[in-house]
Design a protein around this motif. Sequence first.
Motif, mmCIF file in Angstrom:
data_model
loop_
_atom_site.group_PDB
_atom_site.id
_atom_site.type_symbol
_atom_site.label_atom_id
_atom_site.label_comp_id
_atom_site.label_asym_id
_atom_site.label_seq_id
_atom_site.Cartn_x
_atom_site.Cartn_y
_atom_site.Cartn_z
ATOM 1 N N ALA A 168 0.830 -1.202 0.000
ATOM 2 C CA ALA A 168 0.000 0.000 0.000
ATOM 3 C C ALA A 168 0.865 1.253 0.000
ATOM 4 O O ALA A 168 0.543 2.252 -0.672
ATOM 5 N N TRP A 169 1.963 1.217 0.754
ATOM 6 C CA TRP A 169 2.880 2.369 0.789
ATOM 7 C C TRP A 169 3.448 2.625 -0.604
ATOM 8 O O TRP A 169 3.523 3.781 -1.068
ATOM 9 N N MET A 170 3.817 1.569 -1.315
ATOM 10 C CA MET A 170 4.375 1.731 -2.655
ATOM 11 C C MET A 170 3.321 2.237 -3.648
ATOM 12 O O MET A 170 3.632 3.041 -4.539
ATOM 13 N N ARG A 171 2.092 1.802 -3.492
ATOM 14 C CA ARG A 171 1.032 2.327 -4.359
ATOM 15 C C ARG A 171 0.819 3.815 -4.110
ATOM 16 O O ARG A 171 0.604 4.596 -5.049
ATOM 17 N N ASP A 172 0.871 4.209 -2.846
ATOM 18 C CA ASP A 172 0.714 5.632 -2.522
ATOM 19 C C ASP A 172 1.852 6.449 -3.130
ATOM 20 O O ASP A 172 1.623 7.555 -3.651
ATOM 21 N N TYR A 173 3.067 5.914 -3.078
ATOM 22 C CA TYR A 173 4.187 6.660 -3.666
ATOM 23 C C TYR A 173 4.036 6.734 -5.180
ATOM 24 O O TYR A 173 4.385 7.754 -5.795
ATOM 25 N N HIS A 174 3.518 5.689 -5.786
ATOM 26 C CA HIS A 174 3.283 5.699 -7.236
ATOM 27 C C HIS A 174 2.354 6.852 -7.625
ATOM 28 O O HIS A 174 2.537 7.468 -8.690
ATOM 29 N N ALA A 175 1.364 7.139 -6.777
ATOM 30 C CA ALA A 175 0.438 8.233 -7.081
ATOM 31 C C ALA A 175 1.170 9.576 -7.132
ATOM 32 O O ALA A 175 0.753 10.489 -7.855
ATOM 33 N N TYR A 180 7.789 5.037 -12.574
ATOM 34 C CA TYR A 180 8.464 3.747 -12.434
ATOM 35 C C TYR A 180 7.499 2.560 -12.359
ATOM 36 O O TYR A 180 7.937 1.414 -12.424
ATOM 37 N N GLY A 181 6.228 2.801 -12.190
ATOM 38 C CA GLY A 181 5.263 1.707 -12.090
ATOM 39 C C GLY A 181 5.288 0.987 -10.756
ATOM 40 O O GLY A 181 5.053 -0.225 -10.695
ATOM 41 N N PHE A 182 5.530 1.718 -9.663
ATOM 42 C CA PHE A 182 5.609 1.086 -8.350
ATOM 43 C C PHE A 182 4.300 0.398 -7.961
ATOM 44 O O PHE A 182 4.317 -0.517 -7.123
ATOM 45 N N ASP A 183 3.173 0.828 -8.520
ATOM 46 C CA ASP A 183 1.900 0.179 -8.196
ATOM 47 C C ASP A 183 1.857 -1.246 -8.696
ATOM 48 O O ASP A 183 1.118 -2.079 -8.153
ATOM 49 N N ARG A 184 2.649 -1.559 -9.716
ATOM 50 C CA ARG A 184 2.653 -2.910 -10.276
ATOM 51 C C ARG A 184 3.699 -3.802 -9.612
ATOM 52 O O ARG A 184 3.396 -4.924 -9.200
ATOM 53 N N HIS A 185 4.930 -3.337 -9.558
ATOM 54 C CA HIS A 185 6.017 -4.221 -9.104
ATOM 55 C C HIS A 185 6.494 -3.952 -7.689
ATOM 56 O O HIS A 185 7.332 -4.699 -7.161
#
Length: 215
Positions: A168-175, A180-185
Amino acid sequence: MAGQKKKNQAHPPLPGVCGIDEAGRGPLAGPVMAAAVVLPPDLDAPGLADSKTLAPQRRERLRELLIAGGAWIGRGLAWPEEIDRLNIHQATLLAMGRAWEDLVAVLEGVPRAESPEVAEILVDGLYLPPERALLRGTPVSARAVTGGDGLHREIMAASIIAKTERDAWMRDYHARDPRYGFDRHKGYPTRDHKEALLRHGPCPIHRRTFRGVET
């Protein structure tokens, strides 16, 4: 052999036991996260297992069940700059120690009649967090358990909390930075992630000492 636990056959929840596990050792970016969890004896969370063996939707559902079921949870992070300064092994132990310290703070806010008395800490892996962190709260014994995330429900629960909340933290940073596509990988070294690194260079949450990120 009689009495011997089969691989991945979980022990039932143990009163007064805290499980600690981590997520995020392997990525090229983002923090490493740890969780410390004590389970109520009557917890109803069927299918609890090592987070690595579960589909993402199942992990999320189990996280919801753990929280709704009254599990006591502490969380700890070690940040990319700490990973670069200390190395990933030491940073992981630091995050685990912080998770225990956070759990102690959580339990201090619970009425004494409702708070579990933790007698033992079980840490997944070969190593324990720093002793100074484990001295927080009432003295307890601690032991590292190789493969503990496949044996002890408390560690399984910790692995699920650490994995889902780091994701969830990585998805928030992706926003904030979608390059870089952090929401995916989630920061792991996929081909898409490596190609994005070549195009854009590292961002503030990349681990500069990791192969493929060095500048």
